[in-house]
Design an enzyme around this catalytic site. Sequence first.
Site, PDB file in Angstrom:
ATOM      1  N   ALA A 172       2.615  92.347  12.561  1.00 47.61           N
ATOM      2  CA  ALA A 172       2.694  93.056  11.279  1.00 47.61           C
ATOM      3  C   ALA A 172       3.832  92.494  10.433  1.00 47.61           C
ATOM      4  CB  ALA A 172       2.892  94.552  11.514  1.00 47.61           C
ATOM      5  N   ASP A 173       4.991  92.282  11.046  1.00 54.50           N
ATOM      6  CA  ASP A 173       6.122  91.720  10.310  1.00 54.50           C
ATOM      7  C   ASP A 173       5.816  90.319   9.805  1.00 54.50           C
ATOM      8  OD1 ASP A 173       8.128  93.704  10.279  1.00 54.50           O
ATOM      9  OD2 ASP A 173       8.594  93.325  12.380  1.00 54.50           O
ATOM     10  N   GLN A 174       5.137  89.515  10.609  1.00 53.32           N
ATOM     11  CA  GLN A 174       4.888  88.137  10.211  1.00 53.32           C
ATOM     12  C   GLN A 174       3.825  88.045   9.130  1.00 53.32           C
ATOM     13  OE1 GLN A 174       4.628  85.639  13.809  1.00 53.32           O
ATOM     14  NE2 GLN A 174       6.034  87.082  14.764  1.00 53.32           N
TER      15      GLN A 174
END
Length: 400
Positions: A172-174
């Site tokens: 999700a962060d990437q």
Amino acid sequence: MNQQALDDITILDFSHLLQGPFATMLLADMGAHVIKLERPKTGEMFRQMTFNNRWLGGTESPNFIAWNRNKQSVALDLKAREARELVYEIIPKIDVVVQNFRPGVLERLGYGYAALSALNPRLIYCSGSGYGESGPYVDRPGQDLLIQGLTGLAAATGHGDGPPVPTGAGFADQVGAMNMVYGILTALHWRARSGQGQEVRVNLMAGLLAHQAQELMSVLNLGQDFERPRSGIAHPGMDAPFGVYETRDGYVTVAMSPFATLIRILGAPELARFDDAQTLFAQRDEIHGLLSQYTRQWLRAELLEALLAAGIWCGEIKTHLEVERDPQVQHMQMITSYAHPAIGRVKAVAPAVHLSKTPARIRTPAPGVGQHSAQALADLGVARDTIAALIAKGVLEQAA
């Protein structure tokens, strides 16, 4: 050739942890001048956090080093009035601001879009959050694992008779970082045409929903509640033989492939009764189990050789330790190394995007806390006596 595509862009980076730092590192790899603002002494949070053993007896975090190469570090107490005055002084020379604090945090400190864009109308201000700037989840923590659960990704992964499974990386962060880069580059292109800056807003929840478009398309429009199969196919619309299969010495993956060809290679003609589109979907768990009885009789390398020769879409399951030795990874030179002043040679993943005339480069390792405080500010035109006064007051920290 030393020129890079973004070497005329200066970024003031308030971000921390993964989403924002990965985005600014990608831009820095393409030449952007990134000034990372950190807390004095301790620096940003990832310097203290690690999923791995630290280097040098606990002083260097692989997590931080992974996302912060090619940047300068300025250690500044953002809560101090003098720090705000300093940021206001340099903001007219900044092209892009990046931040991923919870909504409202930087506004309360005086570093929000309205305050900074008033000083520089050409400024591009990119904010990353967990769930956007408002709504019922706005005060929830926006962390990667939480987003994977909320958006259905974890529930679609793993075996249907086991618990949901999150991905083995901060997906999700990437995805959020990539969306930041996408938004920033789009805004820079618009500014080149119009002369106007703008605000870019990215959130993890929206990003992960967008990256599950085909799965959600099936569920939302076909009116079916796709159940996660026991076979661990982890995809609501895929027929057998799609999945992971065990061999005598490891695992292989099989994607969309002619079923008749596969069972011929495996020597399983009795499975031809399943070779029907509806059956391959409806009975994919049973089919997976039957196919696995045959794949377990093969060595991984021998099975792959046979399947690839027949045009079957397949591959190995490899651990991170095996990836470095992968011949395609070596051919693409995707594992590189560079010098770190405290650690020595550091192996790292190379930039993934290749430009023929302005290539990405790893120029410098992740910085120490406040390593560039004085020089970075001087380069932006801040007077040396002002810098010295801020250091004396403890508002600014210059590493020794």
